[in-house]
Design an enzyme around this catalytic site. Structure first.
Site, short mmCIF file in Angstrom:
data_model
loop_
_atom_site.label_atom_id
_atom_site.label_comp_id
_atom_site.label_asym_id
_atom_site.label_seq_id
_atom_site.Cartn_x
_atom_site.Cartn_y
_atom_site.Cartn_z
N GLU A 49 42.27 22.56 35.87
CA GLU A 49 42.15 22.24 34.42
C GLU A 49 43.26 20.91 34.24
O GLU A 49 44.34 21.07 34.05
CB GLU A 49 42.74 23.37 33.29
CG GLU A 49 42.21 24.61 33.69
CD GLU A 49 42.22 25.46 32.33
OE1 GLU A 49 41.36 25.68 31.48
OE2 GLU A 49 43.52 25.72 31.76
N LYS A 83 43.65 32.35 24.39
CA LYS A 83 45.24 31.98 23.95
C LYS A 83 45.37 32.83 22.85
O LYS A 83 45.47 33.97 23.02
CB LYS A 83 45.04 30.40 23.60
CG LYS A 83 44.38 29.59 24.35
CD LYS A 83 44.38 28.10 24.30
CE LYS A 83 43.63 27.26 25.34
NZ LYS A 83 43.83 26.00 25.64
N GLY A 143 38.80 26.85 23.47
CA GLY A 143 38.30 26.73 22.16
C GLY A 143 36.84 27.07 21.93
O GLY A 143 36.75 27.99 21.13
N ASN A 187 39.27 31.83 27.46
CA ASN A 187 40.60 32.02 27.10
C ASN A 187 41.06 32.15 25.79
O ASN A 187 40.90 30.88 25.15
CB ASN A 187 41.30 30.94 28.01
CG ASN A 187 43.09 30.92 27.74
OD1 ASN A 187 43.66 31.93 27.10
ND2 ASN A 187 43.55 29.76 28.15
N HIS A 196 49.05 28.71 33.14
CA HIS A 196 48.28 27.60 32.34
C HIS A 196 49.06 26.73 31.82
O HIS A 196 50.24 26.99 32.13
CB HIS A 196 47.80 28.55 31.32
CG HIS A 196 46.90 27.94 30.37
ND1 HIS A 196 47.28 26.90 29.46
CD2 HIS A 196 45.65 27.76 30.20
CE1 HIS A 196 46.34 26.19 28.93
NE2 HIS A 196 45.32 26.88 29.51
N SER A 232 37.90 21.64 27.67
CA SER A 232 36.98 20.98 26.64
C SER A 232 35.59 21.46 27.25
O SER A 232 34.68 20.53 26.88
CB SER A 232 37.10 19.67 26.58
OG SER A 232 38.29 19.57 25.56
N GLY A 269 41.68 20.87 25.37
CA GLY A 269 41.86 20.97 23.78
C GLY A 269 41.80 19.76 23.22
O GLY A 269 42.05 19.34 22.03
N GLU A 326 49.70 25.21 29.46
CA GLU A 326 50.66 25.24 28.19
C GLU A 326 51.99 26.26 28.31
O GLU A 326 52.87 25.95 28.02
CB GLU A 326 49.70 26.24 27.12
CG GLU A 326 48.78 25.03 26.56
CD GLU A 326 47.28 25.77 25.96
OE1 GLU A 326 47.24 27.03 25.68
OE2 GLU A 326 46.33 24.95 25.78
#
Ligand code: PGA
Length: 268
Positions: free
Chosen positions: A183, A25, A250, A23, A111, A228, A189, A113
């Site tokens: 998640e 982002k 990430g 992902n 998601h 993570s 993150g 976020e």
């Protein structure tokens, strides 16, 4: 609605093929996407020798580049959001048929976020999941508890609500087309990862929730872990019996990292 010919085959009833999806982002110009793809393909074995399906979830503006670069290599391309309606007065939005027309095969929905910054509700997601399926896209529905919910012992209550609401408009026979990503928000993150046991417990619980709808189909739904995930912690997490892959943020920005995670999946 015409079926999307690019949609990946439903996982076989005999076993769930894991999925490792990166992902990005809000990362990736078209030039960066092109470079990324050529590096990723250099690190990935041929599709027939991969222990898992591999996917990249890119920004809208780079999706056609991803499709062009990755289709022949059988790497799944997914968007990170879409609108539930097919068309209409929704300035700035993109619909499922628009994505399917590009050859996009999947879409991340809900998601955390987007739930936090764009007020995505479970009710709205319910419509999006159904609209994605109707356009032939594979939804990757994200669920997970916050740190406060985790500490208050509220994880199962939260997951029950998100899973039941998110899947409410999915007909039973289409349940196996949906992938779910567990998640935990406290692990996204942050460098904090759920332990393999925590991931297994939560994912087995999610599978049981889907099983309340159809036990046989729940055995075919892919449920990923996200939060993570890195090349060094992936093998232990992916070895858990109910963990069918990972949604990687990430660490996926490095194509070598995504390829290492994808090849860390134990053979099933
Ligand atoms: P992370 O993100 O791997 O950077 O924690 C995961 C995600 O948001 O899907």
């Amino acid at each position: 609605m015409t079926a999307n010919p690019a949609r990946p085959a439903e996982p076989a009833a005999s076993g769930r093929r894991p999925l490792i999806a990166g992902n990005w982002k809000m990362w990736g110009t078209r030039a960066e996407a092109r470079q990324y793809c050529s590096r990723l393909l250099g690190f990935l074995p041929d599709a027939s020798r991969r222990p898992a399906d591999v996917g990249v979830c890119g920004p809208f503006t780079a999706l056609d580049v991803l499709v062009e670069e990755l289709r022949d290599a059988e790497v799944l391309v997914a968007a990170q959001n879409m609108h539930a309606e097919e068309t209409g007065a929704f300035t700035g939005e993109v619909s499922a048929p628009m994505l399917a027309e590009l050859g996009v095969q999947g879409v991340v929905l809900g998601h955390s976020e987007r739930r936090e910054y764009d007020n995505e509700s479970d009710r709205a997601l319910q419509e999006k999941v159904a609209a994605a399926l109707a356009a032939g896209l594979q939804p990757i529905l994200c669920v997970g508890e916050s740190e406060e919910e985790h500490e208050a012992g509220d994880t199962q209550r939260k997951l029950r609500h998100q899973v039941q609401e998110g899947l409410a408009k999915v007909p039973d026979e289409q349940l196996p087309v949906v992938a779910i990503a567990y998640e935990p928000i406290w692990a996204i993150g942050t460098g904090l990862t759920a332990t393999p046991e925590q991931a297994q417990t939560a994912i087995a619980f999610i599978r049981a929730l889907v099983g309340d709808r159809s036990k046989e189909r729940a055995e075919r739904v892919r449920i990923l872990y996200g939060g993570s995930v890195k090349p060094d912690n992936a093998p232990e997490i992916l070895a858990q019996p109910d963990v069918d892959g990972a949604l990687v943020g990430g660490a996926s920005l490095d194509p070598a990292g995504l390829a290492r995670i994808a090849t860390a999946v134990p053979e099933r």
